[in-house]
Design a protein around this motif. Structure first.
Motif, short mmCIF file in Angstrom:
data_model
loop_
_atom_site.label_atom_id
_atom_site.label_comp_id
_atom_site.label_asym_id
_atom_site.label_seq_id
_atom_site.Cartn_x
_atom_site.Cartn_y
_atom_site.Cartn_z
N THR A 4 0.92 -1.44 0.05
CA THR A 4 -0.10 0.66 -0.14
C THR A 4 0.88 1.01 -0.27
N ALA A 148 -3.83 3.21 -7.46
CA ALA A 148 -5.29 4.42 -7.09
C ALA A 148 -5.59 2.99 -5.86
N LEU A 154 -6.45 9.21 -1.45
CA LEU A 154 -5.65 9.61 -2.95
C LEU A 154 -6.39 11.51 -2.96
N SER A 177 -10.57 4.32 -6.04
CA SER A 177 -10.29 4.21 -4.92
C SER A 177 -11.60 4.23 -3.83
N ARG A 178 -13.15 4.47 -3.69
CA ARG A 178 -14.05 4.03 -3.72
C ARG A 178 -14.22 2.78 -3.46
N ARG A 182 -11.20 3.10 -0.20
CA ARG A 182 -9.99 4.60 0.53
C ARG A 182 -10.18 5.32 0.36
N VAL A 184 -10.82 9.81 -0.52
CA VAL A 184 -10.99 10.76 -1.06
C VAL A 184 -10.71 11.65 -0.32
#
Length: 333
Positions: A4, A148, A154, A177-178, A182, A184
């Protein structure tokens, strides 16, 4: 690359040209002090001719943030478009030297690498004039899905909303990302940028495309169309599930999430030389703490320290080892 990474930044890849200027010179040039405006190549040449002695430094809002994060020991990568020209190669060299992974392919043809002509007045305020150039070639094809998906956060700049291709790249990266759970983050970038895209930025917040918003006081006022800070802050708090981080120059920072509001002071500086990159480096410090699961107050203090370093000299990239500076001030172990 590690399994990561902490933060992936997407933004305009720009080489900055900075020059000291008096307020009356801005008036003669027809410039709005403290703002960023987009210019074409001819206007850029005209403004460059009006500059005095210059300092050249790699810049770009999100790129500056990634460089700051790397200096704080975070694992970072950056996506931004430059041309295969002297300025583009200089940008790539500088960001990699800062410890940021940068693998976006060079543009082989088209407009030159972007430049920003920055007039810095004696009070440290910067007035920016940006020729976007090759930045306009950035598009969804430049988004690496694997990259990503790996990033804890992000981070994207509001300036991406100017070139249509970059806007599409923003939305593609956010979608990836979502989908991988993750976070944003969006920097509002500039009050005039918010004026141009207010409804779209509010849509990103209310449609839960973004989880974290960075703004300064004037950007927050523009977003909610009020001159009253408390009114704007309450509107920010009303945004469901949003983490809002608002810098207030010498008054410090406010971090708000629903009913929770945390304040932190600005870090003292002997002299404000150039405010270029102050918000970018604040975001770097805050995200360095956030990705380490620090409290909002401690993350804000780390951001204030990084911002203080950047405003003490010309240029928007740190000149000191920020991790060591943070350790010296008891903010990192």
């Amino acid at each position: 690359m590690a399994e990561t990474i902490d933060v992936l930044g997407i933004g305009n890849a720009i080489v900055d040209t900075l020059s000291p200027a008096q307020d009356d010179a801005l008036v003669r040039a027809g410039l709005h002090k403290g703002a960023m405006q987009l210019v074409d190549e001819a206007r850029a040449a005209e403004l460059y001719a009006a500059m005095g002695p210059t300092t050249i430094a790699s810049g770009g809002s999100a790129a500056n943030t990634m460089a700051g994060l790397a200096s704080l020991g975070a694992r970072t990568a950056f996506v931004g478009k430059v041309k295969d020209d002297e300025a583009g190669r200089e940008f790539a060299h500088d960001i990699r030297k800062a410890g940021v992974s940068f693998d976006t392919p060079f543009a082989a043809d088209g407009a030159a690498t972007a430049r920003c002509l920055i007039f810095v007045t004696p009070d440290g305020q910067r007035t920016m004039n940006t020729f976007l150039g090759a930045c306009q070639a950035l598009g969804p094809q430049d988004i690496d899905e694997n990259l990503a998906a790996k990033a804890k956060v992000l981070y994207m700049e509001g300036y991406l909303w100017d070139p249509p291709g970059a806007k599409a790249a923003f939305l593609e990266a956010a979608k990836i990302s979502r989908a991988h759970g993750r976070k944003v983050a969006l920097s509002l970038s500039d009050a005039f940028c918010v004026d141009r895209y207010r409804d779209e930025f509010l849509g990103l917040i209310r449609d839960h495309v973004v989880d974290i918003v960075f703004a300064n006081e004037s950007e927050l006022h523009s977003l909610y169309q009020t001159a009253d800070f408390d009114t704007a802050l309450k509107a920010l708090q009303a945004e469901k599930d949003l983490l809002g981080v608002v810098t207030r120059s010498a008054q410090g920072v406010v971090v708000a999430q629903g009913a929770s509001v945390v304040s932190a002071p600005a870090f003292p500086v002997e002299e404000v030389v150039d405010t270029t990159g102050a918000g970018d480096l604040f975001a770097a410090g805050f995200l360095a703490g956030y990705t380490r699961d620090m409290s909002h107050a401690r993350s804000a203090a780390l951001g204030a320290l990084a911002a203080a370093e950047i405003i003490s000299h010309y240029g928007a990239r740190p000149l000191k080892d920020l991790a060591q500076l943070a350790r010296d001030n008891g903010l990192l172990g």
